[in-house]
Design a protein around this motif. Structure first.
Motif, PDB file in Angstrom:
ATOM      1  N   ASP A  97     -54.303 -65.956  17.668  1.00 52.74           N
ATOM      2  CA  ASP A  97     -54.657 -67.307  18.099  1.00 52.74           C
ATOM      3  C   ASP A  97     -53.667 -67.874  19.105  1.00 52.74           C
ATOM      4  O   ASP A  97     -53.962 -68.872  19.778  1.00 52.74           O
ATOM      5  N   ARG A  98     -52.503 -67.262  19.207  1.00 53.99           N
ATOM      6  CA  ARG A  98     -51.475 -67.727  20.144  1.00 53.99           C
ATOM      7  C   ARG A  98     -51.134 -66.628  21.154  1.00 53.99           C
ATOM      8  O   ARG A  98     -50.015 -66.547  21.640  1.00 53.99           O
ATOM      9  N   ILE A  99     -52.120 -65.804  21.465  1.00 50.59           N
ATOM     10  CA  ILE A  99     -51.862 -64.705  22.397  1.00 50.59           C
ATOM     11  C   ILE A  99     -51.474 -65.227  23.769  1.00 50.59           C
ATOM     12  O   ILE A  99     -50.732 -64.580  24.512  1.00 50.59           O
ATOM     13  N   ASP A 100     -51.934 -66.412  24.122  1.00 50.10           N
ATOM     14  CA  ASP A 100     -51.560 -67.003  25.405  1.00 50.10           C
ATOM     15  C   ASP A 100     -50.054 -67.235  25.483  1.00 50.10           C
ATOM     16  O   ASP A 100     -49.429 -67.016  26.529  1.00 50.10           O
ATOM     17  N   HIS A 101     -49.457 -67.644  24.363  1.00 54.46           N
ATOM     18  CA  HIS A 101     -48.005 -67.868  24.336  1.00 54.46           C
ATOM     19  C   HIS A 101     -47.253 -66.538  24.482  1.00 54.46           C
ATOM     20  O   HIS A 101     -46.218 -66.476  25.163  1.00 54.46           O
ATOM     21  N   ALA A 102     -47.765 -65.491  23.834  1.00 55.91           N
ATOM     22  CA  ALA A 102     -47.110 -64.187  23.920  1.00 55.91           C
ATOM     23  C   ALA A 102     -47.164 -63.628  25.339  1.00 55.91           C
ATOM     24  O   ALA A 102     -46.180 -63.077  25.851  1.00 55.91           O
TER      25      ALA A 102
ATOM     26  N   GLY B 196     -57.688 -66.042  25.990  1.00 49.11           N
ATOM     27  CA  GLY B 196     -56.295 -66.394  25.737  1.00 49.11           C
ATOM     28  C   GLY B 196     -55.343 -65.689  26.682  1.00 49.11           C
ATOM     29  O   GLY B 196     -54.348 -66.270  27.129  1.00 49.11           O
ATOM     30  N   CYS B 197     -55.654 -64.440  27.016  1.00 54.55           N
ATOM     31  CA  CYS B 197     -54.813 -63.688  27.951  1.00 54.55           C
ATOM     32  C   CYS B 197     -54.835 -64.328  29.336  1.00 54.55           C
ATOM     33  O   CYS B 197     -53.806 -64.386  30.018  1.00 54.55           O
ATOM     34  N   VAL B 198     -56.007 -64.796  29.760  1.00 55.80           N
ATOM     35  CA  VAL B 198     -56.103 -65.471  31.054  1.00 55.80           C
ATOM     36  C   VAL B 198     -55.253 -66.737  31.042  1.00 55.80           C
ATOM     37  O   VAL B 198     -54.478 -66.996  31.973  1.00 55.80           O
ATOM     38  N   HIS B 199     -55.372 -67.527  29.997  1.00 57.45           N
ATOM     39  CA  HIS B 199     -54.600 -68.769  29.898  1.00 57.45           C
ATOM     40  C   HIS B 199     -53.087 -68.493  29.861  1.00 57.45           C
ATOM     41  O   HIS B 199     -52.302 -69.315  30.346  1.00 57.45           O
ATOM     42  N   GLY B 200     -52.710 -67.344  29.323  1.00 57.36           N
ATOM     43  CA  GLY B 200     -51.286 -67.013  29.259  1.00 57.36           C
ATOM     44  C   GLY B 200     -50.712 -66.499  30.562  1.00 57.36           C
ATOM     45  O   GLY B 200     -49.497 -66.383  30.703  1.00 57.36           O
ATOM     46  N   GLY B 201     -51.576 -66.140  31.515  1.00 55.31           N
ATOM     47  CA  GLY B 201     -51.097 -65.663  32.810  1.00 55.31           C
ATOM     48  C   GLY B 201     -51.171 -64.164  33.011  1.00 55.31           C
ATOM     49  O   GLY B 201     -50.471 -63.610  33.861  1.00 55.31           O
ATOM     50  N   ALA B 202     -52.036 -63.478  32.259  1.00 56.78           N
ATOM     51  CA  ALA B 202     -52.202 -62.033  32.445  1.00 56.78           C
ATOM     52  C   ALA B 202     -52.794 -61.737  33.822  1.00 56.78           C
ATOM     53  O   ALA B 202     -53.565 -62.520  34.368  1.00 56.78           O
TER      54      ALA B 202
END
Length: 372
Positions: free
Chosen positions: A355-360, A151-157
């Motif tokens: 579950d929404r860590i990508d959004h954060a 999820g972190c990768v998908h969010g742009g970390a």
């Protein structure tokens, strides 16, 4: 062969007392015998520490600069640190405020392998602050950490860092956890085209450290998190200097707090979280952020960031990484304080809805970009 210098802040009532304390440090940190029995010749002329200067800072406070021979440290970083502040660290009213390794010791300890430019190249973030979500809490199974990492990768970390408390717990043993996270992040990178780096927390009994280090490298971890307060600065240097590993190192401040918290003993914030980390070869130095739960001041945090990045420091500049109290709401404030070359650690603020860590993560990226 040029001597290295250490600056100490001393508690003393007079110049005579401050000078006597400085001379005591010179003996204590090198020969550790009374001055009158120091052997003449090489030991007295070269090995014995020298008091170069003593000046008053304020009422009851003095600054002493001492120089030491590179021969007193040899090629061992641990012995270098032992000379800087070994037995004297056990005495009251002595604080290390500066370490200048000089050209001879700087050549022996070349510092970060990657530094700021290398980390930026690896994660594909040419400009702007880097975002590093932290995988936590302990007690989760490997699959949960893998899902968070993806999820972190998908969010742009830019970096996914394991929490320093993740070790060999039965719920997520080191090797099973590393394997799961590497697999999940590899797939997420293929799906997104991102270059997010994974820093696994090195752990294990002493006789397993080398094996675990090789395992995380072979498994596909991109970097390693090390706690020098527990494992030693020598381990950081060993990893950074090994071309067969070729791994960037992130260092964590766990167990180092007592060095900085007392005002007239220990070591200054910038020295221990900046200068010494660079000498050991760390590429990213984690430290408690101002406004969080640890109580570091803005001045202390800026001192650390300066020591990490100044061109005058040992080796190439490294990335400061403030953590604690970091959130989207503070993004502009933190960017104004730290500038562009910084790694922002994000922990609890991202885990309200796993579950929404990508959004954060994406929200933090947008906030940093908007305030750049």
């Amino acid at each position: 062969m040029q001597r290295f210098r250490v600056t100490y802040r001393l508690r003393a009532a007079s110049l005579a007392e401050a000078t006597a304390r400085a001379e005591g440090i010179a003996l204590e940190q090198t020969v550790e015998i009374p001055r009158k029995v120091v052997p003449a010749g090489y030991v007295e002329d070269e090995i014995l520490g020298r008091v170069e200067d003593v000046t008053q800072l304020a009422e009851g406070q003095w600054q002493a600069t001492l120089s030491y021979s590179p021969d007193s440290a040899g090629d061992e970083l641990t012995q270098f640190l032992n000379v800087v502040f070994g037995n004297s660290s056990i005495q009251q009213g002595i604080r290390v405020t500066g370490v200048d390794p000089g050209p001879t010791m700087a050549a022996r300890f070349p510092g970060p392998r990657f530094g700021i430019p290398g980390i930026r190249a690896l994660c594909g973030r040419a400009t702007g602050g880097l975002i590093a979500p932290v995988l936590k809490p302990m007690g989760l199974p490997p699959e949960s950490f893998a899902k968070l990492a993806a999820g972190c990768v998908h969010g742009g970390a830019d970096i996914v860092k394991e929490d320093h408390g993740l070790a060999g717990q039965p719920t997520a043993p080191f090797r099973a956890r590393v394997s799961a996270v590497v697999k999940a992040m590899r797939q997420a990178r293929e799906e997104t085209g991102r270059q997010t780096l994974y820093f696994a927390n090195l752990s294990g009994p002493a006789d397993q450290i080398e094996g675990n280090l090789r395992f995380l490298k072979d498994a596909g971890a991109d970097g390693v998190l090390v706690m020098p307060g527990l494992f030693g600065f020598g381990l950081v240097q060993r990893i950074a200097a090994d071309p067969s590993l070729n791994l960037p190192v992130m260092t964590h401040p766990s167990f180092l707090g007592p060095y900085v918290l007392a005002p007239d003993t220990g070591i200054d914030h910038g020295v221990i979280f900046g200068t010494l980390q660079r000498l050991a070869g760390s590429d990213i130095s984690v430290f408690p952020n101002v406004g969080g739960r640890f109580g570091f001041s803005a001045t202390e945090c800026q001192q650390i960031a300066h020591a990490c990045r100044t061109p005058a420091g040992p080796g190439i500049p490294m990335l400061p990484s403030p953590g604690g109290g970091m959130s989207v709401a503070r993004a502009a404030e933190m960017q104004a304080m730290y500038g562009q070359d910084v790694v922002y650690l994000l922990g609890g603020s991202l885990l309200k809805d796993p579950d929404r860590i990508d959004h954060a993560v994406a929200a933090m990226r947008a906030a940093l970009d908007a305030s750049a």
